[in-house]
Motif scaffolding. Structure first.
Motif, PDB file in Angstrom:
ATOM      1  N   LEU A 393       0.827  -1.206   0.000  1.00 41.12           N
ATOM      2  CA  LEU A 393       0.000   0.000   0.000  1.00 41.12           C
ATOM      3  C   LEU A 393       0.863   1.259   0.000  1.00 41.12           C
ATOM      4  O   LEU A 393       0.564   2.228  -0.697  1.00 41.12           O
ATOM      5  N   LYS A 394       1.950   1.237   0.778  1.00 41.88           N
ATOM      6  CA  LYS A 394       2.861   2.382   0.796  1.00 41.88           C
ATOM      7  C   LYS A 394       3.509   2.576  -0.573  1.00 41.88           C
ATOM      8  O   LYS A 394       3.624   3.697  -1.063  1.00 41.88           O
ATOM      9  N   GLU A 395       3.926   1.475  -1.195  1.00 41.99           N
ATOM     10  CA  GLU A 395       4.540   1.551  -2.522  1.00 41.99           C
ATOM     11  C   GLU A 395       3.535   2.023  -3.568  1.00 41.99           C
ATOM     12  O   GLU A 395       3.870   2.810  -4.463  1.00 41.99           O
ATOM     13  N   PHE A 396       2.293   1.551  -3.444  1.00 42.23           N
ATOM     14  CA  PHE A 396       1.259   1.924  -4.403  1.00 42.23           C
ATOM     15  C   PHE A 396       0.890   3.402  -4.256  1.00 42.23           C
ATOM     16  O   PHE A 396       0.643   4.096  -5.250  1.00 42.23           O
ATOM     17  N   ALA A 397       0.867   3.884  -3.026  1.00 40.98           N
ATOM     18  CA  ALA A 397       0.601   5.310  -2.797  1.00 40.98           C
ATOM     19  C   ALA A 397       1.682   6.161  -3.446  1.00 40.98           C
ATOM     20  O   ALA A 397       1.393   7.148  -4.144  1.00 40.98           O
ATOM     21  N   ASP A 398       2.921   5.767  -3.260  1.00 43.73           N
ATOM     22  CA  ASP A 398       4.034   6.504  -3.858  1.00 43.73           C
ATOM     23  C   ASP A 398       3.951   6.497  -5.385  1.00 43.73           C
ATOM     24  O   ASP A 398       4.169   7.518  -6.037  1.00 43.73           O
ATOM     25  N   PHE A 399       3.622   5.358  -5.963  1.00 44.26           N
ATOM     26  CA  PHE A 399       3.469   5.241  -7.415  1.00 44.26           C
ATOM     27  C   PHE A 399       2.398   6.191  -7.933  1.00 44.26           C
ATOM     28  O   PHE A 399       2.487   6.708  -9.055  1.00 44.26           O
ATOM     29  N   ASN A 400       1.390   6.451  -7.112  1.00 40.72           N
ATOM     30  CA  ASN A 400       0.298   7.321  -7.515  1.00 40.72           C
ATOM     31  C   ASN A 400       0.486   8.778  -7.079  1.00 40.72           C
ATOM     32  O   ASN A 400      -0.467   9.562  -7.092  1.00 40.72           O
ATOM     33  N   GLY A 401       1.711   9.118  -6.724  1.00 41.75           N
ATOM     34  CA  GLY A 401       2.007  10.505  -6.382  1.00 41.75           C
ATOM     35  C   GLY A 401       1.471  10.930  -5.035  1.00 41.75           C
ATOM     36  O   GLY A 401       1.217  12.128  -4.801  1.00 41.75           O
ATOM     37  N   CYS A 402       1.300   9.972  -4.117  1.00 47.28           N
ATOM     38  CA  CYS A 402       0.767  10.276  -2.786  1.00 47.28           C
ATOM     39  C   CYS A 402       1.797   9.846  -1.732  1.00 47.28           C
ATOM     40  O   CYS A 402       2.520   8.873  -1.921  1.00 47.28           O
ATOM     41  N   HIS A 403       1.857  10.573  -0.639  1.00 47.13           N
ATOM     42  CA  HIS A 403       2.835  10.249   0.404  1.00 47.13           C
ATOM     43  C   HIS A 403       2.228   9.438   1.541  1.00 47.13           C
ATOM     44  O   HIS A 403       2.934   8.999   2.450  1.00 47.13           O
ATOM     45  N   THR A 404       0.907   9.236   1.491  1.00 44.17           N
ATOM     46  CA  THR A 404       0.265   8.439   2.532  1.00 44.17           C
ATOM     47  C   THR A 404      -0.971   7.766   1.969  1.00 44.17           C
ATOM     48  O   THR A 404      -1.431   8.096   0.869  1.00 44.17           O
ATOM     49  N   TYR A 405      -1.518   6.815   2.707  1.00 46.01           N
ATOM     50  CA  TYR A 405      -2.777   6.186   2.316  1.00 46.01           C
ATOM     51  C   TYR A 405      -3.700   6.125   3.525  1.00 46.01           C
ATOM     52  O   TYR A 405      -3.264   6.187   4.671  1.00 46.01           O
ATOM     53  N   ARG A 406      -4.981   5.992   3.234  1.00 48.33           N
ATOM     54  CA  ARG A 406      -5.980   5.887   4.302  1.00 48.33           C
ATOM     55  C   ARG A 406      -7.077   4.937   3.840  1.00 48.33           C
ATOM     56  O   ARG A 406      -7.607   5.068   2.729  1.00 48.33           O
ATOM     57  N   ILE A 407      -7.419   3.970   4.703  1.00 45.18           N
ATOM     58  CA  ILE A 407      -8.475   3.014   4.381  1.00 45.18           C
ATOM     59  C   ILE A 407      -9.785   3.499   4.988  1.00 45.18           C
ATOM     60  O   ILE A 407      -9.884   3.708   6.195  1.00 45.18           O
ATOM     61  N   THR A 408     -10.781   3.689   4.137  1.00 47.48           N
ATOM     62  CA  THR A 408     -12.087   4.184   4.585  1.00 47.48           C
ATOM     63  C   THR A 408     -12.972   3.045   5.060  1.00 47.48           C
ATOM     64  O   THR A 408     -13.678   3.150   6.055  1.00 47.48           O
ATOM     65  N   ARG A 409     -12.921   1.928   4.311  1.00 47.68           N
ATOM     66  CA  ARG A 409     -13.784   0.792   4.644  1.00 47.68           C
ATOM     67  C   ARG A 409     -13.051  -0.496   4.312  1.00 47.68           C
ATOM     68  O   ARG A 409     -12.283  -0.554   3.338  1.00 47.68           O
ATOM     69  N   SER A 410     -13.262  -1.532   5.116  1.00 52.09           N
ATOM     70  CA  SER A 410     -12.607  -2.811   4.846  1.00 52.09           C
ATOM     71  C   SER A 410     -13.521  -3.966   5.236  1.00 52.09           C
ATOM     72  O   SER A 410     -14.447  -3.813   6.041  1.00 52.09           O
ATOM     73  N   ARG A 411     -13.214  -5.095   4.640  1.00 56.58           N
ATOM     74  CA  ARG A 411     -13.888  -6.339   5.010  1.00 56.58           C
ATOM     75  C   ARG A 411     -12.847  -7.446   5.007  1.00 56.58           C
ATOM     76  O   ARG A 411     -12.228  -7.704   3.967  1.00 56.58           O
ATOM     77  N   PRO A 412     -12.583  -8.041   6.172  1.00 55.02           N
ATOM     78  CA  PRO A 412     -13.200  -7.794   7.470  1.00 55.02           C
ATOM     79  C   PRO A 412     -12.808  -6.419   8.029  1.00 55.02           C
ATOM     80  O   PRO A 412     -11.775  -5.862   7.667  1.00 55.02           O
ATOM     81  N   GLU A 413     -13.621  -5.925   8.926  1.00 52.92           N
ATOM     82  CA  GLU A 413     -13.452  -4.563   9.441  1.00 52.92           C
ATOM     83  C   GLU A 413     -12.134  -4.382  10.183  1.00 52.92           C
ATOM     84  O   GLU A 413     -11.559  -3.296  10.206  1.00 52.92           O
ATOM     85  N   VAL A 414     -11.611  -5.458  10.766  1.00 52.97           N
ATOM     86  CA  VAL A 414     -10.382  -5.363  11.548  1.00 52.97           C
ATOM     87  C   VAL A 414      -9.196  -4.919  10.678  1.00 52.97           C
ATOM     88  O   VAL A 414      -8.238  -4.336  11.187  1.00 52.97           O
ATOM     89  N   LEU A 415      -9.256  -5.181   9.372  1.00 55.43           N
ATOM     90  CA  LEU A 415      -8.166  -4.777   8.494  1.00 55.43           C
ATOM     91  C   LEU A 415      -7.907  -3.286   8.546  1.00 55.43           C
ATOM     92  O   LEU A 415      -6.765  -2.826   8.463  1.00 55.43           O
ATOM     93  N   LYS A 416      -8.980  -2.519   8.668  1.00 50.82           N
ATOM     94  CA  LYS A 416      -8.860  -1.063   8.687  1.00 50.82           C
ATOM     95  C   LYS A 416      -7.952  -0.601   9.832  1.00 50.82           C
ATOM     96  O   LYS A 416      -7.067   0.238   9.640  1.00 50.82           O
ATOM     97  N   SER A 417      -8.139  -1.181  11.009  1.00 47.61           N
ATOM     98  CA  SER A 417      -7.322  -0.779  12.159  1.00 47.61           C
ATOM     99  C   SER A 417      -5.921  -1.370  12.064  1.00 47.61           C
ATOM    100  O   SER A 417      -4.942  -0.757  12.530  1.00 47.61           O
ATOM    101  N   LEU A 418      -5.792  -2.539  11.456  1.00 49.34           N
ATOM    102  CA  LEU A 418      -4.480  -3.164  11.338  1.00 49.34           C
ATOM    103  C   LEU A 418      -3.574  -2.442  10.346  1.00 49.34           C
ATOM    104  O   LEU A 418      -2.349  -2.431  10.510  1.00 49.34           O
ATOM    105  N   LEU A 419      -4.170  -1.819   9.342  1.00 49.88           N
ATOM    106  CA  LEU A 419      -3.385  -1.239   8.254  1.00 49.88           C
ATOM    107  C   LEU A 419      -3.291   0.277   8.293  1.00 49.88           C
ATOM    108  O   LEU A 419      -2.356   0.859   7.733  1.00 49.88           O
ATOM    109  N   ASN A 420      -4.233   0.942   8.918  1.00 52.53           N
ATOM    110  CA  ASN A 420      -4.196   2.418   8.967  1.00 52.53           C
ATOM    111  C   ASN A 420      -3.095   2.911   9.894  1.00 52.53           C
ATOM    112  O   ASN A 420      -2.734   2.262  10.865  1.00 52.53           O
TER     113      ASN A 420
END
Length: 420
Positions: A393-420
């Motif tokens: 996700l960090k590499e993909f954000a950089d590829f897209n000209g972004c310095h950070t990423y943020r997950i709005t919604r996930s399934r399962p929901e626990v992923l959001k807290s694990l990755l944000n």
């Protein structure tokens, strides 16, 4: 059509080839390894290398890279190459097209960048289209000639150069017919794309764009016969995908099942192509003994967020049959019909497609928003998977000209807290 075969002629081919070839039965896992290894998505060491040279090697191996205009994230042609070439930069593709003349733009199953070494194999399609009164648009022949002659005498031009200036009516040009004429001339091979300004094509006559189309070299070049074209198409499909069916070879090309069947029979008799059966599938695939001999014995799990137009997933029936993954884009679905999101990307982990991700790059604030990250219910969320997701996700954000990423919604929901 039965079991992926084009009727009676396909079944006869099956019988004739297996008179010479012992039936080869491979596991589904082996088939997946073949497919992904040939696509450059499985090796721990980059299959195509690094840098601009690797980009050309990848395009030559894959046969094409599809062009797409959707810009919610980095465009598909760059995304496909980024998935295969470490530290890929969009400038590599631009240089190969406009500076090196090592690739050209034309139609594959869709608009695509293709290797210049295969230009001759586009000529039969161009010739066929040039004999039609209409293919995409019905354009007055005299008007089309006038557009061609204008470029020939004035030099490279964009479609916008044919616009009628503001405040004027009538005039020499009407933009829409001119744009249609340009497209027809392009498909007939009379003009070619010299370069691009963002997503705007700069057209010139083909002789000034394509190397060796003038003088002695041009006189020596012959348009491949349909038989030569078919051999090229069959072998290229096997090279790019590891194993393919007859419908997959034909996909969006101007060729018939019987033509492909005949070509495969010839290649089979020369021991260049061999048919295989995959456990769990009623379809018959074609590969080569060389590819079978080089199946990776060990898989180091890597994680990829693939473009919806990536070569590995563009044929959805193939993905369902080999990977048990029912993937569809939802771009054209009404909002209330979308399950995963506007531009959901398939997530590949090792030899399994484990879910989908719907990203949007907010370049003005440097943030990649993951509007939905949905894993399949059978996926186990291990520490290793979380680590790979976070890293990619960090590499993909950089590829897209972004310095950070943020997950709005996930399934399962626990992923959001694990990755944000």
């Amino acid at each position: 059509m039965v079991g992926g075969w084009p009727g009676k002629c396909g079944r006869l081919l099956f019988v004739r080839l297996f008179v010479r070839h012992q039936m080869i039965q491979i596991s589904n896992l082996t088939a997946r390894k073949l497919a992904l290894h040939q696509q450059g998505l499985l090796s721990a060491k980059p299959k195509f290398g690094r840098g601009k040279k690797a980009v050309l090697t990848a395009i030559e191996h894959l046969g094409y890279v599809q062009i797409d205009a959707i810009s919610v994230i980095q465009r598909a042609h760059h995304h496909t190459l980024w998935s295969r070439v470490p530290a890929y930069q969009p400038k590599y593709l631009h240089h190969l097209l406009s500076k090196d003349r090592a690739i050209f733009e034309y139609w594959s199953h869709a608009a695509a960048f293709l290797p210049m070494k295969d230009y001759l194999y586009a000529l039969p399609v161009m010739k066929k289209l040039s004999t039609r009164a209409k293919h995409w648009y019905e354009v007055n022949p005299e008007f089309k000639t006038k557009v061609f002659e204008t470029i020939k005498h004035q030099g490279p031009m964009y479609a916008r150069d044919f616009e009628t200036p503001d405040g004027h009516t009538g005039g020499m040009w009407s933009w829409k017919p001119a744009k249609q004429a340009l497209h027809e001339l392009f498909m007939e091979g009379r003009i070619a794309v010299k370069s691009r300004d963002s997503f705007h094509r700069l057209y010139d006559i083909s002789e000034r764009v394509i190397p060796d189309l003038t003088g002695k070299a041009a006189a020596q070049k012959q348009i491949p016969s349909i038989e030569e074209y078919l051999v090229h198409r069959c072998q290229q499909a096997v090279q790019a995908h590891g194993l393919v069916t007859i419908p997959e070879i034909r996909y969006q090309r101007y060729i018939t099942s019987s033509q492909v069947t005949s070509t495969l029979e010839t290649l089979g008799l020369q021991n260049l192509i061999t048919p295989v059966k995959v456990d769990g599938s009623n379809r018959t695939y074609f590969t080569s003994e060389e590819i079978l001999d080089n199946v990776p014995s060990r898989v180091i799990k890597q994680l990829h967020f693939l473009s919806p137009f990536d070569n590995a997933v563009i044929q959805r029936k193939r993905v369902l049959d080999l990977f048990d993954f029912d993937y569809q884009t939802e771009i054209y679905y009404p909002v209330n019909k979308r399950k995963y999101g506007y531009f959901s990307l398939p997530i590949l982990y090792g030899t399994d497609f484990i879910g989908r991700m719907d990203p949007k790059a907010h370049r003005d604030r440097g943030e990649l928003e993951i509007r939905n990250l949905a894993l399949r219910s059978q996926v186990t969320i291990s520490d290793q998977l979380v680590y790979q997701l976070r890293t990619r996700l960090k590499e993909f954000a950089d590829f897209n000209g972004c310095h950070t990423y943020r997950i709005t919604r996930s399934r399962p929901e626990v992923l959001k807290s694990l990755l944000n």
